[in-house]
Scaffold this motif. Sequence first.
Motif, PDB file in Angstrom:
ATOM      1  N   MET A 190      -3.612  -9.944  17.710  1.00 37.13           N
ATOM      2  CA  MET A 190      -2.408  -9.128  17.571  1.00 37.13           C
ATOM      3  C   MET A 190      -2.472  -8.314  16.290  1.00 37.13           C
ATOM      4  O   MET A 190      -3.088  -8.724  15.320  1.00 37.13           O
ATOM      5  CB  MET A 190      -1.185 -10.032  17.545  1.00 37.13           C
ATOM      6  CG  MET A 190      -0.785 -10.548  18.909  1.00 37.13           C
ATOM      7  SD  MET A 190       0.761 -11.434  18.868  1.00 37.13           S
ATOM      8  CE  MET A 190       0.183 -13.016  18.345  1.00 37.13           C
ATOM      9  N   ASP A 191      -1.801  -7.221  16.285  1.00 35.79           N
ATOM     10  CA  ASP A 191      -1.775  -6.310  15.151  1.00 35.79           C
ATOM     11  C   ASP A 191      -0.667  -6.720  14.192  1.00 35.79           C
ATOM     12  O   ASP A 191       0.496  -6.444  14.413  1.00 35.79           O
ATOM     13  CB  ASP A 191      -1.555  -4.886  15.660  1.00 35.79           C
ATOM     14  CG  ASP A 191      -1.528  -3.848  14.559  1.00 35.79           C
ATOM     15  OD1 ASP A 191      -1.603  -4.236  13.373  1.00 35.79           O
ATOM     16  OD2 ASP A 191      -1.420  -2.672  14.871  1.00 35.79           O
ATOM     17  N   THR A 192      -1.017  -7.395  13.109  1.00 36.69           N
ATOM     18  CA  THR A 192      -0.009  -7.878  12.173  1.00 36.69           C
ATOM     19  C   THR A 192       0.597  -6.757  11.344  1.00 36.69           C
ATOM     20  O   THR A 192       1.633  -6.940  10.736  1.00 36.69           O
ATOM     21  CB  THR A 192      -0.603  -8.939  11.237  1.00 36.69           C
ATOM     22  OG1 THR A 192      -1.724  -8.374  10.559  1.00 36.69           O
ATOM     23  CG2 THR A 192      -1.022 -10.174  12.011  1.00 36.69           C
ATOM     24  N   GLN A 193      -0.012  -5.578  11.328  1.00 37.83           N
ATOM     25  CA  GLN A 193       0.558  -4.453  10.599  1.00 37.83           C
ATOM     26  C   GLN A 193       1.651  -3.757  11.406  1.00 37.83           C
ATOM     27  O   GLN A 193       2.341  -2.906  10.904  1.00 37.83           O
ATOM     28  CB  GLN A 193      -0.545  -3.449  10.238  1.00 37.83           C
ATOM     29  CG  GLN A 193      -1.540  -4.017   9.258  1.00 37.83           C
ATOM     30  CD  GLN A 193      -2.625  -3.018   8.933  1.00 37.83           C
ATOM     31  OE1 GLN A 193      -2.751  -1.976   9.562  1.00 37.83           O
ATOM     32  NE2 GLN A 193      -3.423  -3.335   7.942  1.00 37.83           N
ATOM     33  N   ASN A 194       1.780  -4.119  12.657  1.00 39.13           N
ATOM     34  CA  ASN A 194       2.790  -3.496  13.509  1.00 39.13           C
ATOM     35  C   ASN A 194       3.691  -4.577  14.103  1.00 39.13           C
ATOM     36  O   ASN A 194       3.949  -4.589  15.299  1.00 39.13           O
ATOM     37  CB  ASN A 194       2.117  -2.657  14.596  1.00 39.13           C
ATOM     38  CG  ASN A 194       3.074  -1.675  15.227  1.00 39.13           C
ATOM     39  OD1 ASN A 194       4.186  -1.491  14.762  1.00 39.13           O
ATOM     40  ND2 ASN A 194       2.649  -1.053  16.301  1.00 39.13           N
ATOM     41  N   PRO A 235       1.270  -6.719  20.465  1.00 43.38           N
ATOM     42  CA  PRO A 235       0.012  -6.921  21.186  1.00 43.38           C
ATOM     43  C   PRO A 235      -0.625  -5.589  21.581  1.00 43.38           C
ATOM     44  O   PRO A 235       0.077  -4.590  21.770  1.00 43.38           O
ATOM     45  CB  PRO A 235       0.430  -7.696  22.440  1.00 43.38           C
ATOM     46  CG  PRO A 235       1.831  -8.118  22.221  1.00 43.38           C
ATOM     47  CD  PRO A 235       2.423  -7.210  21.191  1.00 43.38           C
ATOM     48  N   ALA A 236      -1.920  -5.598  21.733  1.00 41.17           N
ATOM     49  CA  ALA A 236      -2.655  -4.406  22.164  1.00 41.17           C
ATOM     50  C   ALA A 236      -2.693  -4.351  23.688  1.00 41.17           C
ATOM     51  O   ALA A 236      -2.787  -5.387  24.353  1.00 41.17           O
ATOM     52  CB  ALA A 236      -4.073  -4.442  21.603  1.00 41.17           C
ATOM     53  N   TRP A 237      -2.635  -3.168  24.246  1.00 37.57           N
ATOM     54  CA  TRP A 237      -2.621  -3.011  25.707  1.00 37.57           C
ATOM     55  C   TRP A 237      -3.795  -3.657  26.424  1.00 37.57           C
ATOM     56  O   TRP A 237      -3.623  -4.152  27.538  1.00 37.57           O
ATOM     57  CB  TRP A 237      -2.473  -1.543  26.087  1.00 37.57           C
ATOM     58  CG  TRP A 237      -1.042  -1.122  25.995  1.00 37.57           C
ATOM     59  CD1 TRP A 237      -0.478  -0.311  25.053  1.00 37.57           C
ATOM     60  CD2 TRP A 237       0.027  -1.524  26.847  1.00 37.57           C
ATOM     61  NE1 TRP A 237       0.872  -0.192  25.279  1.00 37.57           N
ATOM     62  CE2 TRP A 237       1.214  -0.922  26.373  1.00 37.57           C
ATOM     63  CE3 TRP A 237       0.109  -2.347  27.970  1.00 37.57           C
ATOM     64  CZ2 TRP A 237       2.448  -1.108  26.981  1.00 37.57           C
ATOM     65  CZ3 TRP A 237       1.345  -2.527  28.578  1.00 37.57           C
ATOM     66  CH2 TRP A 237       2.484  -1.907  28.089  1.00 37.57           C
ATOM     67  N   PRO A 238      -4.999  -3.704  25.854  1.00 38.29           N
ATOM     68  CA  PRO A 238      -6.093  -4.382  26.574  1.00 38.29           C
ATOM     69  C   PRO A 238      -5.811  -5.871  26.832  1.00 38.29           C
ATOM     70  O   PRO A 238      -6.437  -6.475  27.692  1.00 38.29           O
ATOM     71  CB  PRO A 238      -7.299  -4.205  25.648  1.00 38.29           C
ATOM     72  CG  PRO A 238      -7.007  -2.943  24.909  1.00 38.29           C
ATOM     73  CD  PRO A 238      -5.503  -2.975  24.681  1.00 38.29           C
ATOM     74  N   GLN A 239      -4.843  -6.455  26.120  1.00 35.28           N
ATOM     75  CA  GLN A 239      -4.473  -7.860  26.326  1.00 35.28           C
ATOM     76  C   GLN A 239      -3.500  -8.041  27.495  1.00 35.28           C
ATOM     77  O   GLN A 239      -3.256  -9.167  27.918  1.00 35.28           O
ATOM     78  CB  GLN A 239      -3.820  -8.429  25.065  1.00 35.28           C
ATOM     79  CG  GLN A 239      -4.712  -8.425  23.857  1.00 35.28           C
ATOM     80  CD  GLN A 239      -3.942  -8.793  22.595  1.00 35.28           C
ATOM     81  OE1 GLN A 239      -2.822  -8.348  22.364  1.00 35.28           O
ATOM     82  NE2 GLN A 239      -4.564  -9.618  21.783  1.00 35.28           N
ATOM     83  N   ALA A 240      -2.933  -6.975  28.004  1.00 39.23           N
ATOM     84  CA  ALA A 240      -1.912  -7.072  29.054  1.00 39.23           C
ATOM     85  C   ALA A 240      -2.514  -7.585  30.358  1.00 39.23           C
ATOM     86  O   ALA A 240      -3.593  -7.162  30.766  1.00 39.23           O
ATOM     87  CB  ALA A 240      -1.270  -5.706  29.292  1.00 39.23           C
TER      88      ALA A 240
END
Length: 71
Positions: free
Chosen positions: A1-5, A9-14
Amino acid sequence: MDTQNNGKPAWPQAPEGFDWLAQDADGQWFWYSQQPECGWAGGIWRANSRHQQRAGQGAPNPDWEQTLERR
């Protein structure tokens, strides 16, 4: 996951067929297979449980209602 945002979660994880992403006021992120509805009173996005899947945890977000996005 992007802790700066905020843990977004990033879309490739969906999962396949889950084309919506949103964060609840408490910071939880969820994938949705149908467009969820805003539950203002509870600070959550609403969808039938079979149409949502937990995606991660971020910090509580006072602007949660602005997080809904479609892939």
